[in-house]
Scaffold this active site. Structure first.
Site, mmCIF file in Angstrom:
data_model
loop_
_atom_site.group_PDB
_atom_site.id
_atom_site.type_symbol
_atom_site.label_atom_id
_atom_site.label_comp_id
_atom_site.label_asym_id
_atom_site.label_seq_id
_atom_site.Cartn_x
_atom_site.Cartn_y
_atom_site.Cartn_z
ATOM 1 N N CYS A 126 0.820 -1.219 0.000
ATOM 2 C CA CYS A 126 0.000 0.000 0.000
ATOM 3 C C CYS A 126 0.849 1.262 0.000
ATOM 4 O O CYS A 126 0.322 2.366 -0.122
ATOM 5 C CB CYS A 126 -0.964 -0.018 1.175
ATOM 6 S SG CYS A 126 -2.093 -1.429 1.092
ATOM 7 N N LYS B 2 -9.979 6.627 4.576
ATOM 8 C CA LYS B 2 -11.345 6.324 5.011
ATOM 9 C C LYS B 2 -12.372 6.851 4.013
ATOM 10 O O LYS B 2 -13.256 6.116 3.609
ATOM 11 C CB LYS B 2 -11.595 6.939 6.397
ATOM 12 C CG LYS B 2 -13.017 6.820 6.902
ATOM 13 C CD LYS B 2 -13.328 5.393 7.318
ATOM 14 C CE LYS B 2 -14.796 5.054 7.259
ATOM 15 N NZ LYS B 2 -15.303 4.848 5.886
ATOM 16 N N HIS C 44 -9.104 4.304 -1.247
ATOM 17 C CA HIS C 44 -7.779 3.675 -1.197
ATOM 18 C C HIS C 44 -7.534 2.783 -2.407
ATOM 19 O O HIS C 44 -7.585 1.568 -2.324
ATOM 20 C CB HIS C 44 -7.659 2.874 0.109
ATOM 21 C CG HIS C 44 -6.310 2.270 0.335
ATOM 22 N ND1 HIS C 44 -5.144 2.813 -0.171
ATOM 23 C CD2 HIS C 44 -5.938 1.168 1.023
ATOM 24 C CE1 HIS C 44 -4.123 2.067 0.206
ATOM 25 N NE2 HIS C 44 -4.573 1.054 0.925
#
Lengths: 482, 394
Positions: free
Chosen positions: B83, B334, B338
């Site tokens: 990530c 959030k 993502h």
């Protein structure tokens, strides 16, 4: 004479009440509960647990044979006994054999083990019988069957029950069967199967053995049997003049069920748990014939007891929440698939599995010779002191452990969500991330003691992916639940 | 060891609206993000000398990015670092410029996750040598265990812990509601967050970030050339990558109440940037709130809050838009979403806009230094990038 050196058993933690099965099918109520292997258990994993119960405190390296009996092995072609031997860490030269095909497979394996020891072919043979047969949904077998396993260590030194005699006969009849295409156990008309099969053959065989041994029914202190139902057990006792309460003392039907080829051996283990010295114990098992074995207990019976055995496992339990959970666990319904990548993406590599038998199947990590840190999976460069190739093998299977942290994962694919995932810290060092099984999610706490248990993670591409999980410590006999 | 401080400038950035971009392909998003950055920098795509492409799931090689953009016959490097991939792309581009090899480079990160139909992330690829068998938990559970660990270490009961985490989700939803490019633009209440369905105990639905489609891009150049592109370039002060050795999964030393890679990655970046007091000196931070608990522990690991005492700062609203140190002003993972490979660049996009005073209703007051924290992996086994940027040299 050869005999039994140690014994152990396994009964799954979960039980399905027969009243709940009756509720699901609007059937007549039946008393008691049946044991149900969890969704991550099968005959092989239950056999491993029974074997560990039997071997606890003994060196697996001294066992030179492993005979596995089951009518429900995970593979049609791939030896379960070899897997179990690898999990337990038996020497490479151990003789491994799978026995199957009938409900006598357990006593067939025992006979072969006694013969092997008597012939000097093997010094100590571990016999493990394990079964989890499926009855047709809504049928009587679904109510009466149960899942479980027994283990007997057979040898000729320090026996706690010595072989007196072994008789066997075969009997061709289509009374109870599963073809190679069947999922569920089939049986012939009940009265035919009972009268022309089970009762007739058991009575004739046991009577013949008693006659040959010059014994009467009252000379037998303890009787261990397989029996499809309590009713048939009662009929048999009446015909053989065995007292059902004092001589047979069955504990399996009420709490576990008919565990197939493991039943007579589990019954024997339950009897040995309470036996005194110099008692005659008769073991009889039926299945396309009959095996009858007479043992006489020795003084060692008093001191050499199983860790949990049949009764310890029976007393450590939880009820399944409902019958639907049973359908889910046995995968008898096609359920909504999760919106997750398919399991095929995570098919195990046979080459990697082969390379890693020791650390995966035996949960063997490493311990650094320089700084003493145990670590799993095995590391070549130490996580603590970075020393290279200074490691000794270190097995985690029987090390005391506690939950360091946990989560209940509701989104991971699993047969019965949530997956309880944990970090487990071992006494003496070492940390492992693994799933927790046989748990009540609401009772999982940081710091709770756990023990390792051998389970099936998932099935993909025809491969059962076995590994270890932790579980809340199951109570030992005489102790409160952990 | 040299520092990258003030050697590289960001002169153009682009970022598409993140979300369920059913009507846009991966290539569409790459083109939209990159051309926004080209136009922002006022550069001709033909002037780009080298490019870095960050994506975990889009496929192999740099051609996935060079083909839609027709960046022909220049070096394109495909990077992957879980990530933290987007930040790895920036880092590669920045280092090449700092090394003096190139003057003008491009970094792009993008991901098209919603085409899979999965509720979580796709599997990267079939793993031929897969054998390590403890593979039955999702990232949600991996981070949830840090929540369990944090609650246990600092004595929070379930209700206290849930309420604390919910405050983070509520804040990020508020910030997302002010951002037209965010995946989720709705406010939520504390009660909604607390009572949402459980995904991985103790984390509920609102403790988890969105899985989104998206792309973001940056044009970087030599710092001494920056003013020839624009009057308000942003200067890179530090770029760290801290890779753990899975110590937290292997050893009992790790407390599972923080992320060691974040702590150490932060220290490395602060040293490179010459920052002594992060809480005072950082004006705005975009951090990797893949789950609410991650943002909570990042606040302590980046030394914004004292160890074990982030609760006081969360309850004092320190990290809100109006607070002392606004965090995730664009909605964070959030609410902004993502798309794995794009996230590090999206964080930098917000910091870039904030430092230029162009963040609209989310604008923080007089920012000087902004920080991005981009994390791959899980607690105990992570890859963390910390980048610090400023709007002035020196």
């Amino acid at each position: 004479m050869p005999g039994i050196v140690a014994y152990g058993a396994y009964v799954p933690y979960f039980r399905l009440s027969r009243a709940e099965i009756a509720r699901a099918w609007a059937g007549g109520p039946a008393p008691g509960e049946r044991a149900v292997a969890a969704y991550d258990e099968d005959s092989l994993t239950m056999a491993v647990e029974a074997a560990r119960d039997c071997l606890r405190g003994r060196e697996a390296s001294a066992v030179d044979g492993l005979y596995f009996a089951s009518t429900t092995p995970p593979y049609k072609e791939k030896q379960s006994a070899a897997t179990i031997a690898a999990v337990l860490g038996l020497p490479d030269s151990a003789l491994t054999v799978d026995f199957s095909g009938s409900l006598r497979a357990g006593t067939n394996a025992l006979a072969a083990a006694l013969d092997a020891v008597a012939a000097g072919r093997a010094h100590t043979v571990l016999v493990v019988a394990s079964d989890m047969r499926l009855g047709y949904p809504s049928g009587p077998a679904e109510v009466n069957l149960g899942d479980g396993a027994a283990a007997l260590l057979v040898g000729s030194d320090q026996v706690l029950a010595e072989l007196v005699r072994f008789d066997s006969r075969y009997y061709e009849i289509q009374d109870v069967w599963r073809s190679d295409r069947d999922t569920f156990v089939r049986s012939a008309e009940d009265r035919f199967a009972t009268e022309a099969g089970y009762l007739k053959v058991m009575v004739e065989s046991v009577s013949a053995t008693l006659r040959s041994a010059g014994l009467r029914a009252e000379d037998i202190a303890r009787v261990a049997l397989n029996s499809p139902t309590p009713r048939q057990l009662r009929s048999l006792c009446q015909k053989l003049h065995f007292d059902e309460k004092s001589q047979v003392a069955d504990v399996l039907h009420a709490a576990v069920g008919d565990t197939g080829c493991a039943m007579s051996l589990m019954s024997l283990v339950a009897q040995l748990e309470e036996a005194g010295a110099d008692e005659m114990v008769l073991l009889a098992s039926y299945g396309n014939g009959c095996d009858v074995v007479l043992f006489k207990t020795t003084d060692l019976i008093r001191t050499c007891r199983a860790a949990r055995g049949v009764r310890g496992h029976i007393n450590s339990k939880a009820l399944m929440r409902n019958y639907e959970q049973y359908l889910r666990w046995r995968e008898l319904l096609e359920l909504q698939p999760p919106a997750r990548p398919p399991l095929e993406m995570r098919a195990p590599s046979p080459a990697a599995q082969w390379r890693e038998v020791s650390w995966e199947l035996r949960l063997t990590g490493t311990k650094c010779r320089v700084c003493g840190t145990p670590q799993y999976p095995p590391q070549r460069v130490c996580v603590t002191c970075q020393s290279k190739d200074q490691m000794d093998p270190y097995r985690f299977t029987d090390v005391t452990a506690r939950v360091f942290s946990f989560s209940h994962d509701y989104v991971m694919q699993t047969i019965d969500p949530p997956v309880t995932v944990t970090f487990v810290d071992f006494e003496g060092g070492g940390r492992l991330m693994c799933d927790m099984t046989d748990r009540d999610p609401a009772a999982v706490k940081v710091g709770m003691p756990v023990e390792m248990t051998f389970r099936r993670l998932y099935y993909v591409n025809g491969i059962y992916n076995y590994w270890w999980k932790c579980r809340p410590v199951r109570a030992m006999p005489g102790a409160e639940e952990g | 060891m040299n520092s990258i401080k003030d050697k590289v400038a960001i002169v153009g950035m682009g970022c598409v609206k993140f979300g369920e971009n059913w009507d846009k392909s991966l290539e569409d998003m790459i083109i939209d993000a990159a051309y926004e950055a080209f136009e922002d920098a006022g550069v001709d795509p033909k002037d780009i000398q080298a490019a870095w492409w960050g994506s975990v799931f889009a496929g192999e090689s740099g051609s996935i990015m060079s083909t839609p953009l027709k960046l022909a016959y220049i070096p394109v490097t495909h990077v992957e670092n879980q990530c933290a991939t987007g930040s790895e792309a920036i880092r590669g581009a920045a280092y090449a410029v700092a090394a003096g090899i190139y003057d003008l480079v491009l970094a792009v990160g993008a991901e098209k996750l919603k085409d899979t139909g999965y509720s979580g992330l796709p599997q990267t690829r079939p793993v031929a040598t897969w054998s390590y068998r403890l593979t039955t938990q999702t990232p949600a559970a991996g981070f949830a265990m840090m929540a369990t660990g944090y609650f246990a270490k600092y004595g929070l009961d379930f209700d206290e812990g849930k309420r604390l985490l919910a405050r983070i989700a509520v804040k990020n939803h508020h910030n997302g509601s002010l951002n037209p490019k965010a995946h989720f633009q709705r406010e939520i209440t504390l009660e909604q967050a607390i009572n949402a369905p459980m995904i991985a105990y103790p984390l509920g639905l609102y403790d988890a970030c969105g899985v989104s489609d998206g792309a973001a891009a940056a044009v970087l150049c030599r710092a001494d050339l920056a003013k020839s592109f624009r009057t308000d370039p942003i200067y890179i002060k530090a770029v760290s990558i801290c890779q753990g050795a899975r110590e937290g999964w292997l050893s009992q030393v790790y407390d599972l109440a923080h992320v060691e890679e974040t702590y150490r990655g932060g220290i490395a970046a602060y040293q490179e940037a010459g920052i002594k007091n992060p809480r005072k000196e950082i004006s705005v931070a975009e951090v990797h709130d893949c789950f609410s608990i991650t943002e909570l522990t990042i606040m302590e690991d980046l030394q914004f809050s004292p160890r074990g005492r982030v609760r006081e700062d969360i309850e004092a609203r320190t990290f809100t838009l109006e607070g002392e140190l606004p965090v995730n002003t664009d909605g964070g993972l959030k609410c902004f979403g993502h798309p794995i490979g794009a996230t590090g660049l999206r964080m930098l996009y917000e910091v870039y806009k904030q430092l230029q005073g162009k963040a609209g209703p989310r604008q923080v007051k007089n920012p000087r230094l902004g920080l991005t924290h981009n994390q791959g992996g899980e607690p105990g086994s992570a890859t963390v990038s910390v980048l610090i940027a400023g709007n002035e040299l020196g």
